[in-house]
Design a protein around this motif. Structure first.
Motif, PDB file in Angstrom:
ATOM      1  N   LEU A   4     -12.274  -8.452 -12.353  1.00 23.95           N
ATOM      2  CA  LEU A   4     -12.723  -8.497 -10.956  1.00 23.95           C
ATOM      3  C   LEU A   4     -13.652  -9.671 -10.675  1.00 23.95           C
ATOM      4  CD1 LEU A   4     -13.331  -4.708 -10.331  1.00 23.95           C
ATOM      5  CD2 LEU A   4     -11.428  -6.112  -9.507  1.00 23.95           C
ATOM      6  N   GLY A   5     -14.004 -10.417 -11.712  1.00 18.81           N
ATOM      7  CA  GLY A   5     -14.891 -11.559 -11.538  1.00 18.81           C
ATOM      8  C   GLY A   5     -14.232 -12.746 -10.852  1.00 18.81           C
ATOM      9  N   ASP A   6     -12.932 -12.748 -10.806  1.00 20.89           N
ATOM     10  CA  ASP A   6     -12.190 -13.857 -10.214  1.00 20.89           C
ATOM     11  C   ASP A   6     -11.848 -13.532  -8.758  1.00 20.89           C
ATOM     12  OD1 ASP A   6     -10.386 -16.390 -10.898  1.00 20.89           O
ATOM     13  OD2 ASP A   6      -9.246 -15.023  -9.604  1.00 20.89           O
ATOM     14  N   PRO A   7     -12.156 -14.432  -7.812  1.00 24.32           N
ATOM     15  CA  PRO A   7     -11.886 -14.148  -6.398  1.00 24.32           C
ATOM     16  C   PRO A   7     -10.407 -13.940  -6.077  1.00 24.32           C
ATOM     17  CG  PRO A   7     -12.759 -16.382  -6.671  1.00 24.32           C
ATOM     18  CD  PRO A   7     -12.809 -15.712  -8.005  1.00 24.32           C
ATOM     19  N   THR A   8      -9.527 -14.617  -6.788  1.00 24.33           N
ATOM     20  CA  THR A   8      -8.088 -14.426  -6.555  1.00 24.33           C
ATOM     21  C   THR A   8      -7.678 -13.014  -6.950  1.00 24.33           C
ATOM     22  OG1 THR A   8      -7.641 -16.772  -6.887  1.00 24.33           O
ATOM     23  CG2 THR A   8      -5.782 -15.260  -7.132  1.00 24.33           C
ATOM     24  N   ARG A   9      -8.169 -12.550  -8.098  1.00 22.75           N
ATOM     25  CA  ARG A   9      -7.819 -11.202  -8.538  1.00 22.75           C
ATOM     26  C   ARG A   9      -8.429 -10.145  -7.623  1.00 22.75           C
ATOM     27  NH1 ARG A   9      -8.002 -13.870 -13.672  1.00 22.75           N
ATOM     28  NH2 ARG A   9     -10.169 -13.307 -14.052  1.00 22.75           N
ATOM     29  N   ARG A  10      -9.645 -10.395  -7.129  1.00 20.80           N
ATOM     30  CA  ARG A  10     -10.243  -9.448  -6.176  1.00 20.80           C
ATOM     31  C   ARG A  10      -9.407  -9.380  -4.907  1.00 20.80           C
ATOM     32  NH1 ARG A  10     -15.106 -11.919  -7.729  1.00 20.80           N
ATOM     33  NH2 ARG A  10     -15.236 -12.997  -5.728  1.00 20.80           N
ATOM     34  N   ALA A  11      -8.912 -10.519  -4.447  1.00 19.19           N
ATOM     35  CA  ALA A  11      -8.060 -10.539  -3.260  1.00 19.19           C
ATOM     36  C   ALA A  11      -6.764  -9.774  -3.515  1.00 19.19           C
ATOM     37  CB  ALA A  11      -7.754 -11.982  -2.847  1.00 19.19           C
ATOM     38  N   MET A  12      -6.228  -9.907  -4.713  1.00 24.92           N
ATOM     39  CA  MET A  12      -5.011  -9.179  -5.058  1.00 24.92           C
ATOM     40  C   MET A  12      -5.258  -7.680  -5.074  1.00 24.92           C
ATOM     41  SD  MET A  12      -3.619 -11.753  -8.031  1.00 24.92           S
ATOM     42  CE  MET A  12      -2.146 -10.847  -8.435  1.00 24.92           C
ATOM     43  N   VAL A  13      -6.353  -7.254  -5.665  1.00 27.97           N
ATOM     44  CA  VAL A  13      -6.697  -5.825  -5.695  1.00 27.97           C
ATOM     45  C   VAL A  13      -6.911  -5.315  -4.277  1.00 27.97           C
ATOM     46  CG1 VAL A  13      -8.484  -4.163  -6.403  1.00 27.97           C
ATOM     47  CG2 VAL A  13      -7.605  -5.834  -8.039  1.00 27.97           C
ATOM     48  N   GLU A  14      -7.581  -6.103  -3.457  1.00 34.01           N
ATOM     49  CA  GLU A  14      -7.806  -5.722  -2.059  1.00 34.01           C
ATOM     50  C   GLU A  14      -6.480  -5.520  -1.328  1.00 34.01           C
ATOM     51  OE1 GLU A  14     -10.073  -4.554   1.079  1.00 34.01           O
ATOM     52  OE2 GLU A  14     -10.879  -5.191  -0.853  1.00 34.01           O
ATOM     53  N   LYS A  15      -5.566  -6.448  -1.513  1.00 32.10           N
ATOM     54  CA  LYS A  15      -4.258  -6.344  -0.860  1.00 32.10           C
ATOM     55  C   LYS A  15      -3.479  -5.138  -1.377  1.00 32.10           C
ATOM     56  CE  LYS A  15      -1.288  -7.991   2.007  1.00 32.10           C
ATOM     57  NZ  LYS A  15      -1.505  -7.781   3.419  1.00 32.10           N
ATOM     58  N   LEU A  16      -3.553  -4.894  -2.681  1.00 34.74           N
ATOM     59  CA  LEU A  16      -2.834  -3.761  -3.268  1.00 34.74           C
ATOM     60  C   LEU A  16      -3.448  -2.420  -2.878  1.00 34.74           C
ATOM     61  CD1 LEU A  16      -2.012  -5.182  -6.802  1.00 34.74           C
ATOM     62  CD2 LEU A  16      -0.414  -4.712  -4.940  1.00 34.74           C
ATOM     63  N   SER A  17      -4.697  -2.435  -2.441  1.00 39.66           N
ATOM     64  CA  SER A  17      -5.319  -1.175  -2.002  1.00 39.66           C
ATOM     65  C   SER A  17      -4.645  -0.649  -0.736  1.00 39.66           C
ATOM     66  CB  SER A  17      -6.824  -1.355  -1.786  1.00 39.66           C
ATOM     67  OG  SER A  17      -7.067  -2.172  -0.665  1.00 39.66           O
ATOM     68  N   GLU A  18      -3.898  -1.514  -0.052  1.00 35.72           N
ATOM     69  CA  GLU A  18      -3.152  -1.101   1.142  1.00 35.72           C
ATOM     70  C   GLU A  18      -1.822  -0.446   0.768  1.00 35.72           C
ATOM     71  OE1 GLU A  18      -2.733  -4.661   3.439  1.00 35.72           O
ATOM     72  OE2 GLU A  18      -4.905  -4.981   3.530  1.00 35.72           O
ATOM     73  N   GLY A  19      -1.384  -0.640  -0.480  1.00 31.03           N
ATOM     74  CA  GLY A  19      -0.129  -0.053  -0.940  1.00 31.03           C
ATOM     75  C   GLY A  19       0.581  -0.979  -1.904  1.00 31.03           C
ATOM     76  N   PRO A  20       1.584  -0.456  -2.604  1.00 31.57           N
ATOM     77  CA  PRO A  20       2.335  -1.267  -3.573  1.00 31.57           C
ATOM     78  C   PRO A  20       3.023  -2.461  -2.909  1.00 31.57           C
ATOM     79  CG  PRO A  20       2.893   1.058  -3.772  1.00 31.57           C
ATOM     80  CD  PRO A  20       2.063   0.914  -2.532  1.00 31.57           C
ATOM     81  N   LEU A  21       3.097  -3.555  -3.668  1.00 33.46           N
ATOM     82  CA  LEU A  21       3.743  -4.779  -3.176  1.00 33.46           C
ATOM     83  C   LEU A  21       4.480  -5.478  -4.302  1.00 33.46           C
ATOM     84  CD1 LEU A  21       0.950  -6.507  -1.050  1.00 33.46           C
ATOM     85  CD2 LEU A  21       3.112  -5.625  -0.208  1.00 33.46           C
ATOM     86  N   PRO A  22       5.544  -6.179  -3.968  1.00 37.82           N
ATOM     87  CA  PRO A  22       6.171  -7.052  -4.963  1.00 37.82           C
ATOM     88  C   PRO A  22       5.249  -8.242  -5.246  1.00 37.82           C
ATOM     89  CG  PRO A  22       7.631  -6.684  -3.071  1.00 37.82           C
ATOM     90  CD  PRO A  22       6.292  -6.123  -2.725  1.00 37.82           C
ATOM     91  N   ALA A  23       5.302  -8.746  -6.462  1.00 38.16           N
ATOM     92  CA  ALA A  23       4.460  -9.881  -6.849  1.00 38.16           C
ATOM     93  C   ALA A  23       4.677 -11.072  -5.927  1.00 38.16           C
ATOM     94  CB  ALA A  23       4.735 -10.261  -8.295  1.00 38.16           C
TER      95      ALA A  23
END
Length: 95
Positions: A4-23
C-alpha cells in the motif's frame, strides 16, 4: 504496508473497492502498461490484499477483504495504545 506504500497500488485497491475488474480496465485510468499493472497486481496478491483469477485471456481482480482486515487490526491496536499513552500524559500534565 509495502504493497500500500505505492500510490499506483493504492489507486488500484481504491478502484477495486468498487467491485471486481479486469486488469486491462485497471490499466486505463492509471496510464500505465498492462505489464506494469500485472507487476503491481503480483505485489498486491502476494500481500493478500487482492485476488486475481485468469479465465482465458482475461485476468479478473478483486479485493481480498481478509488482507485489509489484517492491516486494519494492526492499525487499530497501535491507535489504541497511543490513545492510552496520551490519556496518561494528559492526566500527568493536569497534576
Amino acid at each position: 504496508f509495502h504493497a500500500l506504500g505505492d500510490p499506483t497500488r493504492r489507486a488500484m485497491v481504491e478502484k477495486l473497492s468498487e467491485g471486481p475488474l479486469p486488469a486491462s480496465k485497471l490499466a486505463k485510468p492509471l496510464a500505465i502498461t498492462l505489464a506494469a499493472v500485472v507487476q503491481h497486481l503480483q505485489i498486491l496478491e502476494a500481500s493478500g490484499l487482492v485476488r486475481t483469477e485468469k479465465v482465458g485471456r482475461v485476468r479478473t481482480c478483486r479485493i481480498e477483504a481478509k488482507g485489509l482486515s489484517v492491516a486494519e487490526r494492526w492499525i487499530s491496536e497501535r491507535r489504541s495504545e497511543w490513545e492510552k499513552r496520551f490519556d496518561r500524559l494528559g492526566k500527568l500534565l493536569e497534576e
